[in-house]
Scaffold this active site. Structure first.
Site, PDB file in Angstrom:
ATOM      1  N   HIS A   1       0.861  -1.190   0.000  1.00 50.97           N
ATOM      2  CA  HIS A   1       0.000   0.000   0.000  1.00 50.97           C
ATOM      3  C   HIS A   1       0.894   1.236   0.000  1.00 50.97           C
ATOM      4  O   HIS A   1       1.291   1.724   1.050  1.00 50.97           O
ATOM      5  CB  HIS A   1      -0.919  -0.029   1.231  1.00 50.97           C
TER       6      HIS A   1
ATOM      7  N   GLU B   1     -11.127   3.665   6.239  1.00 47.22           N
ATOM      8  CA  GLU B   1     -10.083   4.588   6.711  1.00 47.22           C
ATOM      9  C   GLU B   1     -10.803   5.712   7.461  1.00 47.22           C
ATOM     10  O   GLU B   1     -10.673   5.839   8.684  1.00 47.22           O
ATOM     11  CB  GLU B   1      -9.270   5.129   5.519  1.00 47.22           C
TER      12      GLU B   1
ATOM     13  N   ASP C   1       1.770   4.022   2.792  1.00 43.35           N
ATOM     14  CA  ASP C   1       0.724   4.861   2.189  1.00 43.35           C
ATOM     15  C   ASP C   1       1.327   6.008   1.358  1.00 43.35           C
ATOM     16  O   ASP C   1       1.416   5.890   0.143  1.00 43.35           O
ATOM     17  CB  ASP C   1      -0.235   5.391   3.267  1.00 43.35           C
ATOM     18  N   ASP C   2       1.698   7.105   2.025  1.00 42.32           N
ATOM     19  CA  ASP C   2       2.264   8.281   1.335  1.00 42.32           C
ATOM     20  C   ASP C   2       3.489   8.742   2.117  1.00 42.32           C
ATOM     21  O   ASP C   2       3.453   9.757   2.816  1.00 42.32           O
ATOM     22  CB  ASP C   2       1.217   9.396   1.273  1.00 42.32           C
TER      23      ASP C   2
ATOM     24  N   HIS D   1       1.228   4.873  -2.505  1.00 41.51           N
ATOM     25  CA  HIS D   1       0.828   5.675  -3.676  1.00 41.51           C
ATOM     26  C   HIS D   1       2.101   6.307  -4.224  1.00 41.51           C
ATOM     27  O   HIS D   1       2.775   7.053  -3.496  1.00 41.51           O
ATOM     28  CB  HIS D   1      -0.157   6.763  -3.257  1.00 41.51           C
TER      29      HIS D   1
ATOM     30  N   HIS E   1      -9.561   1.087  -1.009  1.00 35.23           N
ATOM     31  CA  HIS E   1      -9.481   1.735   0.301  1.00 35.23           C
ATOM     32  C   HIS E   1     -10.880   1.670   0.916  1.00 35.23           C
ATOM     33  O   HIS E   1     -11.867   2.032   0.255  1.00 35.23           O
ATOM     34  CB  HIS E   1      -9.097   3.205   0.162  1.00 35.23           C
TER      35      HIS E   1
HETATM   36  N1  HPA Z   1      -6.290   7.658   1.386  1.00 34.90           N
HETATM   37  C1  HPA Z   1      -7.104   7.824   0.334  1.00 34.90           C
HETATM   38  N2  HPA Z   1      -6.661   8.233  -0.839  1.00 34.90           N
HETATM   39  C2  HPA Z   1      -5.362   8.475  -0.987  1.00 34.90           C
HETATM   40  C3  HPA Z   1      -4.487   8.321   0.050  1.00 34.90           C
HETATM   41  C4  HPA Z   1      -4.972   7.889   1.300  1.00 34.90           C
HETATM   42  O1  HPA Z   1      -4.244   7.757   2.299  1.00 34.90           O
HETATM   43  N3  HPA Z   1      -3.258   8.643  -0.415  1.00 34.90           N
HETATM   44  C5  HPA Z   1      -3.411   8.966  -1.706  1.00 34.90           C
HETATM   45  N4  HPA Z   1      -4.691   8.874  -2.063  1.00 34.90           N
HETATM   46 ZN    ZN Z   2      -3.712   4.820   0.542  1.00 43.62          ZN
END
Ligand code: HPA
Ligand code: ZN
Length: 343
Positions: free
Chosen positions: A16, A199, A277-278, A18, A196
């Protein structure tokens, strides 16, 4: 956050991440300059100071501004190579990379430019670092389903480069069911499906991701725990969850790492993995996420080894590659005294 030697060299997959979320401010400023694109900040310090988020939407607003610097195939290749250079030193053997084509095609950057640029980076990762990979194309859930269907159509000629589809961006108010038809079409075309869910959205969105979109993995999924029946069912089915603790903290999904639900997810028997994630925005790559769970929840090395094993089991790997990675992990963990699960 110092990462322990055990975590640093632990063989693992990241499932996971991006690619646009790995855009470090240094590279963003460099690419912005060479493309003549003005960014909302002019120094790395200014950028980092702007990375204070109180919600997913807060983050996405800044994330899409950064994405605007990316124009050429070389830009996408440089971005991808930089991520792999980083995680090659983190024990990552395989990575499944999300990208957001609609964030680029909406700015008139052709789908082909994005796809070929990232694919060159994936080739580099294999040749330079021996890291295997899969590419997963995410639909932006704040846009409508016809836009997602058009994106799927555009992607069909790239079927051999794109392994799966996912669903990201603003979750609240954009339930999985909004994308039922595009996921059905993607499945029909042979793409693996992930989304996703849970969250910021409720457990019902996790339920729908599974029942309506027929996903093979849940990205995040924290809120599934609010529904004990759903949790038990997903544990029993071995549904993988790609959990991202530092992201959860920075986006206000949890109020403190000490309160992260990972321990409860493990206790419920869920098949969890740990991911970044990011990472350029959330203060750490995959290993910092492993370390954070050890530091704040007391997750021991044996359990982190089991989580790394989950990452290989949940990855979209060919059987030979999976067996090779599981064998490497088994040897690593046996050398560190953990053998009970490492078969
Ligand atoms: N959540 C949802 N969309 C996203 C995320 C995230 O953490 N990062 C990039 N797009
Ligand atoms: Zn994500």
């Amino acid at each position: 956050m110092p990462v322990s030697p055990f975590i640093r060299a632990l063989p693992k997959a990241e499932l996971h991440v991006h690619i646009e979320g790995t855009f470090e401010p240094e590279l963003m400023l460099e690419i912005g300059r060479r493309n003549g694109i003005a960014l909302p900040f002019t120094t790395v310090d200014e950028a980092r100071a702007a990375y204070e988020f109180s919600s997913l939407q807060d983050f996405l607003d800044i994330y899409y501004q950064g994405v605007a610097a990316l124009l050429t195939e070389q830009d996408f290749c440089d971005l991808t190579c930089a991520y792999f250079d980083r995680v090659a030193g983190q024990g990552v053997r395989h990575a499944e990379i999300f990208f957001d084509p609609q964030a680029h095609t909406a700015r008139s950057v052709p789908f082909a430019t994005v796809c070929h640029g990232i694919a060159s980076g994936l080739q580099y990762a294999l040749q330079r670092h021996g890291i295997s990979s899969r590419l997963i194309m995410c639909f932006l859930r704040h846009l409508d389903e016809p836009d997602a269907l058009a994106t799927l159509e555009t992607a069909l000629p790239y079927r051999d480069m794109i392994y799966g589809v996912g669903l990201d961006s603003s979750e609240a108010g954009n339930p999985p069911a909004k994308f039922a038809r595009v996921f059905a079409a993607a499945r029909e075309a042979g793409f693996a499906c992930v989304a996703h869910a849970g969250e910021e959205g409720p457990a019902a969105y996790v339920r729908d991701a599974v029942d309506v979109l027929h996903v093979q993995r849940i990205d995040h999924g924290n809120r599934a725990l609010d529904d004990p029946v759903l949790t038990a069912e997903l544990a029993q089915r071995g549904m993988p969850f790609t959990v991202c603790p530092l992201s959860n903290l920075r986006l206000g999904v949890i109020d403190a790492l000490d309160n992260h639900p990972l321990r409860r997810m493990l206790d419920a028997g869920l098949m969890v993995t740990l991911n970044s994630d990011d990472p350029a925005y959330f203060g750490g790559y995959v290993n910092e996420n492993y370390q954070a769970m050890q530091d704040h929840l007391g997750i021991d090395d044996a359990t982190l080894g089991r989580i790394a094993r989950n990452s290989f089991l949940a990855a979209f790997l060919e059987p030979e590659r999976r067996n090779e990675l599981l064998a490497e992990l088994g040897i690593y963990c046996a050398a560190n005294g953990w053998t009970t699960w490492a078969s």
